[in-house]
Write a protein that holds these residues in place. Structure first.
Motif, PDB file in Angstrom:
ATOM      1  N   GLY A   1      42.470  53.039  48.258  1.00  0.00           N
ATOM      2  CA  GLY A   1      42.414  51.579  48.137  1.00  0.00           C
ATOM      3  C   GLY A   1      41.551  51.161  46.957  1.00  0.00           C
ATOM      4  O   GLY A   1      41.933  50.296  46.160  1.00  0.00           O
ATOM      5  N   VAL A   2      40.400  51.803  46.823  1.00  0.00           N
ATOM      6  CA  VAL A   2      39.497  51.484  45.721  1.00  0.00           C
ATOM      7  C   VAL A   2      40.202  51.732  44.390  1.00  0.00           C
ATOM      8  O   VAL A   2      40.156  50.902  43.467  1.00  0.00           O
ATOM      9  CB  VAL A   2      38.199  52.326  45.809  1.00  0.00           C
ATOM     10  N   GLY A   3      40.893  52.870  44.297  1.00  0.00           N
ATOM     11  CA  GLY A   3      41.617  53.192  43.064  1.00  0.00           C
ATOM     12  C   GLY A   3      42.661  52.134  42.749  1.00  0.00           C
ATOM     13  O   GLY A   3      42.790  51.682  41.598  1.00  0.00           O
ATOM     14  N   LEU A   4      43.405  51.705  43.766  1.00  0.00           N
ATOM     15  CA  LEU A   4      44.463  50.702  43.550  1.00  0.00           C
ATOM     16  C   LEU A   4      43.856  49.362  43.138  1.00  0.00           C
ATOM     17  O   LEU A   4      44.322  48.733  42.182  1.00  0.00           O
ATOM     18  CB  LEU A   4      45.304  50.544  44.821  1.00  0.00           C
ATOM     19  N   VAL A   5      42.825  48.937  43.860  1.00  0.00           N
ATOM     20  CA  VAL A   5      42.183  47.660  43.514  1.00  0.00           C
ATOM     21  C   VAL A   5      41.695  47.705  42.074  1.00  0.00           C
ATOM     22  O   VAL A   5      41.876  46.765  41.298  1.00  0.00           O
ATOM     23  CB  VAL A   5      41.007  47.370  44.476  1.00  0.00           C
ATOM     24  N   GLU A   6      41.100  48.845  41.722  1.00  0.00           N
ATOM     25  CA  GLU A   6      40.574  48.976  40.371  1.00  0.00           C
ATOM     26  C   GLU A   6      41.703  48.881  39.336  1.00  0.00           C
ATOM     27  O   GLU A   6      41.578  48.186  38.320  1.00  0.00           O
ATOM     28  CB  GLU A   6      39.850  50.321  40.241  1.00  0.00           C
ATOM     29  N   ALA A   7      42.820  49.548  39.619  1.00  0.00           N
ATOM     30  CA  ALA A   7      43.938  49.540  38.669  1.00  0.00           C
ATOM     31  C   ALA A   7      44.461  48.119  38.473  1.00  0.00           C
ATOM     32  O   ALA A   7      44.675  47.667  37.346  1.00  0.00           O
ATOM     33  CB  ALA A   7      45.045  50.460  39.164  1.00  0.00           C
ATOM     34  N   PHE A   8      44.642  47.395  39.595  1.00  0.00           N
ATOM     35  CA  PHE A   8      45.174  46.037  39.485  1.00  0.00           C
ATOM     36  C   PHE A   8      44.142  45.099  38.867  1.00  0.00           C
ATOM     37  O   PHE A   8      44.490  44.220  38.074  1.00  0.00           O
ATOM     38  CB  PHE A   8      45.639  45.526  40.853  1.00  0.00           C
ATOM     39  N   ALA A   9      42.873  45.306  39.206  1.00  0.00           N
ATOM     40  CA  ALA A   9      41.830  44.457  38.640  1.00  0.00           C
ATOM     41  C   ALA A   9      41.769  44.653  37.135  1.00  0.00           C
ATOM     42  O   ALA A   9      41.586  43.688  36.387  1.00  0.00           O
ATOM     43  CB  ALA A   9      40.485  44.785  39.280  1.00  0.00           C
ATOM     44  N   SER A  10      41.962  45.886  36.678  1.00  0.00           N
ATOM     45  CA  SER A  10      41.851  46.102  35.239  1.00  0.00           C
ATOM     46  C   SER A  10      43.046  45.503  34.512  1.00  0.00           C
ATOM     47  O   SER A  10      42.985  45.204  33.331  1.00  0.00           O
ATOM     48  CB  SER A  10      41.703  47.594  34.919  1.00  0.00           C
ATOM     49  N   PHE A  11      44.145  45.286  35.235  1.00  0.00           N
ATOM     50  CA  PHE A  11      45.293  44.629  34.609  1.00  0.00           C
ATOM     51  C   PHE A  11      45.111  43.120  34.571  1.00  0.00           C
ATOM     52  O   PHE A  11      45.327  42.474  33.551  1.00  0.00           O
ATOM     53  CB  PHE A  11      46.567  44.987  35.371  1.00  0.00           C
ATOM     54  N   PHE A  12      44.685  42.562  35.707  1.00  0.00           N
ATOM     55  CA  PHE A  12      44.625  41.100  35.803  1.00  0.00           C
ATOM     56  C   PHE A  12      43.309  40.525  35.307  1.00  0.00           C
ATOM     57  O   PHE A  12      43.264  39.392  34.845  1.00  0.00           O
ATOM     58  CB  PHE A  12      44.840  40.654  37.255  1.00  0.00           C
ATOM     59  N   ALA A  13      42.237  41.258  35.458  1.00  0.00           N
ATOM     60  CA  ALA A  13      40.929  40.708  35.094  1.00  0.00           C
ATOM     61  C   ALA A  13      40.052  41.848  34.631  1.00  0.00           C
ATOM     62  O   ALA A  13      39.076  42.205  35.276  1.00  0.00           O
ATOM     63  CB  ALA A  13      40.310  40.004  36.296  1.00  0.00           C
ATOM     64  N   SER A  14      40.420  42.434  33.488  1.00  0.00           N
ATOM     65  CA  SER A  14      39.794  43.703  33.125  1.00  0.00           C
ATOM     66  C   SER A  14      38.293  43.570  32.917  1.00  0.00           C
ATOM     67  O   SER A  14      37.557  44.523  33.132  1.00  0.00           O
ATOM     68  CB  SER A  14      40.466  44.297  31.892  1.00  0.00           C
ATOM     69  N   ASN A  15      37.835  42.375  32.532  1.00  0.00           N
ATOM     70  CA  ASN A  15      36.385  42.222  32.348  1.00  0.00           C
ATOM     71  C   ASN A  15      35.624  42.357  33.664  1.00  0.00           C
ATOM     72  O   ASN A  15      34.462  42.701  33.676  1.00  0.00           O
ATOM     73  CB  ASN A  15      36.066  40.847  31.743  1.00  0.00           C
ATOM     74  N   PHE A  16      36.307  42.032  34.746  1.00  0.00           N
ATOM     75  CA  PHE A  16      35.612  41.996  36.037  1.00  0.00           C
ATOM     76  C   PHE A  16      35.959  43.179  36.923  1.00  0.00           C
ATOM     77  O   PHE A  16      35.670  43.179  38.109  1.00  0.00           O
ATOM     78  CB  PHE A  16      35.944  40.693  36.777  1.00  0.00           C
ATOM     79  N   LYS A  17      36.591  44.189  36.337  1.00  0.00           N
ATOM     80  CA  LYS A  17      37.143  45.231  37.188  1.00  0.00           C
ATOM     81  C   LYS A  17      36.073  45.918  38.047  1.00  0.00           C
ATOM     82  O   LYS A  17      36.243  46.078  39.249  1.00  0.00           O
ATOM     83  CB  LYS A  17      37.946  46.201  36.330  1.00  0.00           C
TER      84      LYS A  17
END
Ligand code: ATP
Ligand code: MG
Lengths: 236, 344
Positions: B303-319
């Protein structure tokens, strides 16, 4: 023959309060020695000190030499404690508990002892896959004793093996203790149930407030008026 | 967002998540057995990755020398603790484990490093160099504190983490390194190319989990580790030495760290201080698993890996922020649902 276990002037303190005030006695090989006494007399503390769970001052000799320093080394030297709290591995199976009891033994010895003990404790054999934490009180007591026997101890320290058990199971467990003596295991037995303990013991020590008050052969202690009055109740 | 991007993100998330799962398992393992919150877990990842990267260039990795230093320090501590009761058995065991073993590994590295062997040999050599460090770190920093409180052990962990990160800077320098993949190329899964390295990561993670399962369920030593986790005093009463279970837990954690390092070295550039952040993500997963549950930790890590991947796509500054914020609702939920019991 030299003594198996010798305690000389054992003192234990919890914080500032000294609860054992210089306990000394020796026990011979192949005997059942019992320590009886009221709640809070220091019996558990004495066994824990002998096993090295609580730090103590004084001298403990085991098989004629200074006892090893750590609990684990004492187990390796053939001592084994069945603690008042049993200290089972609650979330592990009965069989895992048993196997771990023989942790310091070779694989072959462990398998042999396990088979022997399953014969002696058929109830544990039936429940070998059950988690130790789900056993009944009596079964738990049996498991604690059986787990200790897996280490093939020469000196077994038993803390209240009959605690909270129905009379029939008390008799069963103390029967096993006598059998163990026949098999050459020496036993230091702490019991609330003084009458039952004196019946199977060779020698007894009466403990009060952290000191040994009286000692003697179990039979004569059972007839001692002071013991009878305080610990065996009238009509004994 | 089209399905190709989605598939890429999922694949990226799972790849990183698998690594976090390994690290999370190591953290749970170490905590359960020794009550140590193993903050330096990430340093083993960095050491593993940097060691492999240097072996790739045919150079002698600094970790080999560091291993000698750690071994020597452990040996001196053993000597010091034996000063009152010298025993020939303990002494020779200490010489073997703390001096002969690291010297042998150093020698092997010295011979093998310039030979530019194939990737598998380099990976194994990396693990041989990094794994024993777990034992030495345990001996040097944690074993003397076996009876200390969780808080003292945590503070020790912070110290060990800073020390190991500093040593990483000394031995590897400040520049980042990247290793060659264990095997190059990629496979097509439908329209999605899966790099071979990702398959290595999935494969090794699954193998490590199966290995740990078999170890804990089937071997006596594994059961002794579980027993120590369940009941410390009970384990001592059957003759299981705390040093044995503690040392084993740390060797396993260091091995897992080294494996993770070997696996990610080819997919990201690793600096001496990168390990900490990677370890922290494993830590988030371990916390979600309550520092106790292996399966929950593994799932949480994905889950952490997935959240991180999507966060880096949508809001990479805040990943990173988003990933670490995950922990807050979990902590609140835990503090509301679990009853607090005294630490034993
Ligand atoms: N960990 C501890 N900290 C402080 N005091 C303790 C501790 N353990 C035991 N004591 C005290 O030491 C005394 C002796 O306790 P111990 O458990 O040895 O008694 P006991 O003879 O085994 O009693 P019982 O028959 O009830 O089991 C008691 O007064 C008890 O309150
Ligand atoms: Mg008691």
């Amino acid at each position: 023959m030299s003594l198996l276990l010798e305690l000389r002037d054992i003192r234990v303190s919890y914080g500032k309060a000294e609860v054992l005030h210089g306990v000394s006695f020796g026990m011979e090989r192949g005997k059942i020695v019992t320590v009886i006494g009221a709640n809070g007399a220091g019996k558990t503390t004495l066994l824990n000190a002998a096993m090295g769970i609580v730090p103590s001052t004084g001298t403990i000799l085991y098989e004629g030499a200074a006892v090893p320093a750590t609990v684990e080394a004492r187990v390796a030297a053939g001592m084994c404690l069945v603690s008042e709290k049993r200290e089972l591995f609650a979330t592990m199976s009965v069989e895992d508990n048993m196997e771990l009891g023989g942790f310091l033994r070779s694989g072959v010895e462990r398998a042999e002892t396990l088979a022997d003990l399953y014969q002696r404790f058929p109830r544990l054999a039936e429940r070998r896959k059950q988690l130790a934490g789900t056993l009944s009180g009596g079964e738990r007591q049996m498991l604690a004793l059986a787990r200790a026997l897996m280490s093939r101890p020469r000196l077994l320290l038993l803390d209240e093996p009959s605690l909270g058990l129905a009379p029939r199971i008390v008799a069963e467990i103390l029967g096993i203790v006598s059998e163990l003596r026949m098999a050459g295991v020496s036993i230091l037995l702490v019991e609330q149930n003084a009458r039952a303990a004196l019946e199977i013991a060779d020698e007894a020590h009466l403990m009060e407030l952290g000191e040994i008050r009286r000692s003697g052969p179990a039979a004569s202690m059972a007839a001692d008026p002071a013991v009878v009055e305080s610990y065996l109740g009238t009509g004994a | 967002m089209d399905s190709t991007i989605l598939a890429f993100l999922v694949q990226d998330g799972l790849t990183n998540g698998a690594i976090y799962a390994l690290l999370g398992l190591a953290l749970v393992l170490v905590f359960a057995v020794t009550r140590v919150i193993f903050i330096p877990q990430g340093e083993f990842v960095a050491y593993g990755a940097l060691t492999l990267a240097l072996l790739d260039t045919g150079r002698m990795p600094g970790t080999a020398l560091l291993l000698l230093c750690f071994g020597l320090a452990a040996f001196l501590l053993d000597l010091w603790s034996m000063r009152h009761r010298p025993r020939i058995g303990e002494f020779s065991r200490s010489v073997l484990v703390n001096l002969v073993l690291p010297v042998a590994i150093y020698g092997a590295t010295w011979i093998l490093a310039p030979m530019q062997l194939n990737a598998a040999v380099k990976a194994l050599l990396t693990m041989a160099i990094v794994a024993p460090m777990g034992l030495y770190v345990y001996r040097i920093a944690y074993r003397p504190l076996a009876d200390a409180s969780v808080l003292v052990l945590l503070i020790t962990s912070v110290g060990v983490h800073l020390a190991m990160m500093g040593l990483g800077l000394v031995f590897f320098g400040a520049e980042g390194l990247r290793a060659r993949p264990l095997s190059g190329g990629s496979f097509m899964l439908g329209f999605l190319p899966i790099p071979a390295q990702a398959l290595w990561i999935y494969g090794c993670t699954i193998a490590a989990m199966v290995g740990l399962y078999v170890f804990f369920e089937k071997t006596l030593l594994g059961k002794a580790l579980r027993a120590t986790a369940v009941n410390r005093l009970g384990a001592r009463l059957v003759g299981v030495r705390t040093q044995l279970t503690g040392g084993t837990a740390f060797i396993l954690a260091a091995t897992i760290g080294a494996v993770s390092g070997v696996l990610i070295a080819p997919i990201t550039t690793i600096y001496y201080d990168t390990g900490f952040l990677i370890g922290l993500k494993g830590f988030v997963a371990a916390i979600i698993g309550g520092l106790a549950s292996f399966p929950v930790t593994a799932l949480a890590a994905l889950g952490v890996g997935l959240v991180e991947a999507f966060a880096s796509f949508f809001a990479s500054n805040f990943k990173e922020i988003i990933v670490f914020t995950l922990i807050i609702p979990v902590l609140i939920w835990r503090s509301l649902t679990t009853d607090h019991h005294e630490e034993d």
